[in-house]
Design an enzyme around this catalytic site. Sequence first.
Site, PDB file in Angstrom:
ATOM      1  N   ASP A 173      42.571  34.037  33.272  1.00 52.75           N
ATOM      2  CA  ASP A 173      43.004  35.394  33.491  1.00 52.75           C
ATOM      3  C   ASP A 173      42.041  36.064  32.404  1.00 52.75           C
ATOM      4  O   ASP A 173      41.803  35.634  31.572  1.00 52.75           O
ATOM      5  CB  ASP A 173      44.529  35.833  33.686  1.00 52.75           C
ATOM      6  CG  ASP A 173      45.213  35.371  32.461  1.00 52.75           C
ATOM      7  OD1 ASP A 173      44.842  34.651  31.475  1.00 52.75           O
ATOM      8  OD2 ASP A 173      46.179  36.223  32.319  1.00 52.75           O
ATOM      9  N   ASP A 195      45.803  33.725  28.634  1.00 48.78           N
ATOM     10  CA  ASP A 195      47.001  33.184  28.345  1.00 48.78           C
ATOM     11  C   ASP A 195      47.138  32.350  29.337  1.00 48.78           C
ATOM     12  O   ASP A 195      48.574  31.660  29.487  1.00 48.78           O
ATOM     13  CB  ASP A 195      48.040  34.106  27.991  1.00 48.78           C
ATOM     14  CG  ASP A 195      48.295  35.302  28.871  1.00 48.78           C
ATOM     15  OD1 ASP A 195      47.636  35.129  30.031  1.00 48.78           O
ATOM     16  OD2 ASP A 195      49.490  35.934  28.746  1.00 48.78           O
ATOM     17  N   ASP A 221      43.125  38.119  29.818  1.00 48.58           N
ATOM     18  CA  ASP A 221      43.439  37.748  28.451  1.00 48.58           C
ATOM     19  C   ASP A 221      43.827  36.263  27.958  1.00 48.58           C
ATOM     20  O   ASP A 221      43.909  36.028  26.947  1.00 48.58           O
ATOM     21  CB  ASP A 221      44.528  38.517  28.047  1.00 48.58           C
ATOM     22  CG  ASP A 221      45.973  37.904  28.614  1.00 48.58           C
ATOM     23  OD1 ASP A 221      45.910  37.370  29.463  1.00 48.58           O
ATOM     24  OD2 ASP A 221      47.040  38.269  27.981  1.00 48.58           O
ATOM     25  N   SER A 227      46.184  41.825  31.083  1.00 45.78           N
ATOM     26  CA  SER A 227      46.252  40.509  31.497  1.00 45.78           C
ATOM     27  C   SER A 227      45.351  40.300  32.848  1.00 45.78           C
ATOM     28  O   SER A 227      44.069  40.539  32.802  1.00 45.78           O
ATOM     29  CB  SER A 227      47.477  40.028  31.683  1.00 45.78           C
ATOM     30  OG  SER A 227      47.703  38.514  32.080  1.00 45.78           O
TER      31      SER A 227
END
Length: 452
Positions: free
Chosen positions: A246, A250, A248, A104
């Site tokens: 960010d 999400d 990833d 992340s």
Amino acid sequence: MGRLFGTDGVRGVANADLTAEMALGLSVAAAHVLAEAGTFAGHRATAVVGRDPRASGEFLEAAVVAGLASAGVDVLLVGVLPTPAVAYLTGVLGADLGVMLSASHNAMPDNGVKFLARGGHKLDDELEDRIEKIYDEHRTGAPWDRPTGSGVGRVRHYNEGFDQYVAHLIGVLPNRLDGLKIVLDEAHGAAARVSPEAFSRAGAEVITIGADPNGLNINDGCGSTHLGLLKAAVVEHGADFGIAHDGDADRCLAVDHTGEEVDGDQIMAVIALAMRERSALRSDTVVATVMSNLGFKLAMEREGLTLVQTAVGDRYVLEEMKEHGYALGGEQSGHVIILDHATTGDGTLTGLMLAARVADTGRTLKDLASVMTRLPQVLINVPDVDRTRVGTSADLAAAVTEAERELGSTGRVLLRPSGTEPLVRVMVEAADIDQARSVAGRLADAVKSALG
């Protein structure tokens, strides 16, 4: 050993804390827990596997694939895609599980393994505990049944996933984005191709920064945890606003045309009002964590909406939403879940919905975000105390009561024991920053005195 699973999968320094052997073993265990129902139902279990661009994701992906295929699971490799894309594809392809390799917003040396259940949903604690139990058993030498011959899983690249996911994003937009100029900061991460493609197809003029991942530069001075570059780029290009993801993707944070940050609370407020107008905000309710700014709660009350608050963590927000059928929830950090269209926080979807509201109303993001006023917030970490006694100390309870009396209805106090360290987090919000600092300082002293 301590519990491997944290709040969002298994995470650590790649090749030190999170090794290839661990990734392989966890994947075998996950196959046993998440894929066995599909296998017994008479078909070969299938897994969707994706990753962010970290260099370590290359060898960890190989380990995960080896573990799944050796357990008899067919693997669809979707390559570098955001976490919400892997979740979406896990659902629409009818896969038995999904695996996302990402840490992340963490720095490049870290990586993580996130498992998704059938339908693309995050795992609850019980499923994680079952996976960890089987992993520990195998790690300590317990044998497991290994398929041979035609029983082993097959592996193939699934290149259609990119277009399927982008088409899904465009398909759920309430209106186009023509006429908007938007700067996108992709954090050199998993959305570096997806997000610009989606915004462009929706009609926006797109300027990208942080969109050249090389495996080593993810989250490096850019993205949702480092908004400086985005703020400068929005002002320099005279853009309507900017969006930051960010690693990833999400998460979604924003920057208005003046270079001011628009956080997750403000984004949820804007989207909530838009959804209510479309009769899409079920029960006129938004779900957020206890860390959301008091200004968000006051704004929702003023607008006639209900705010339900949960423990910190997007998984708890999602659990509350699923249990009661709510449509919108999220965190101040930018994890926003629009449950009709995603099973996880989806930074690209959130950014698109925010942009759609700007395009539809003709108002600036700054104006739309002014629906709520962020109250000054002070956070102090108090180390080396007995965090287990936060809820039982009479002296501390008295100090909190006195602080709440002083703040009245225009302030808030929150004491949170850390989940991993011997410290207590003291958070105070007030209409005045000096008052917030004063009250927080006194409460931090009270924590030291009562729990030290």
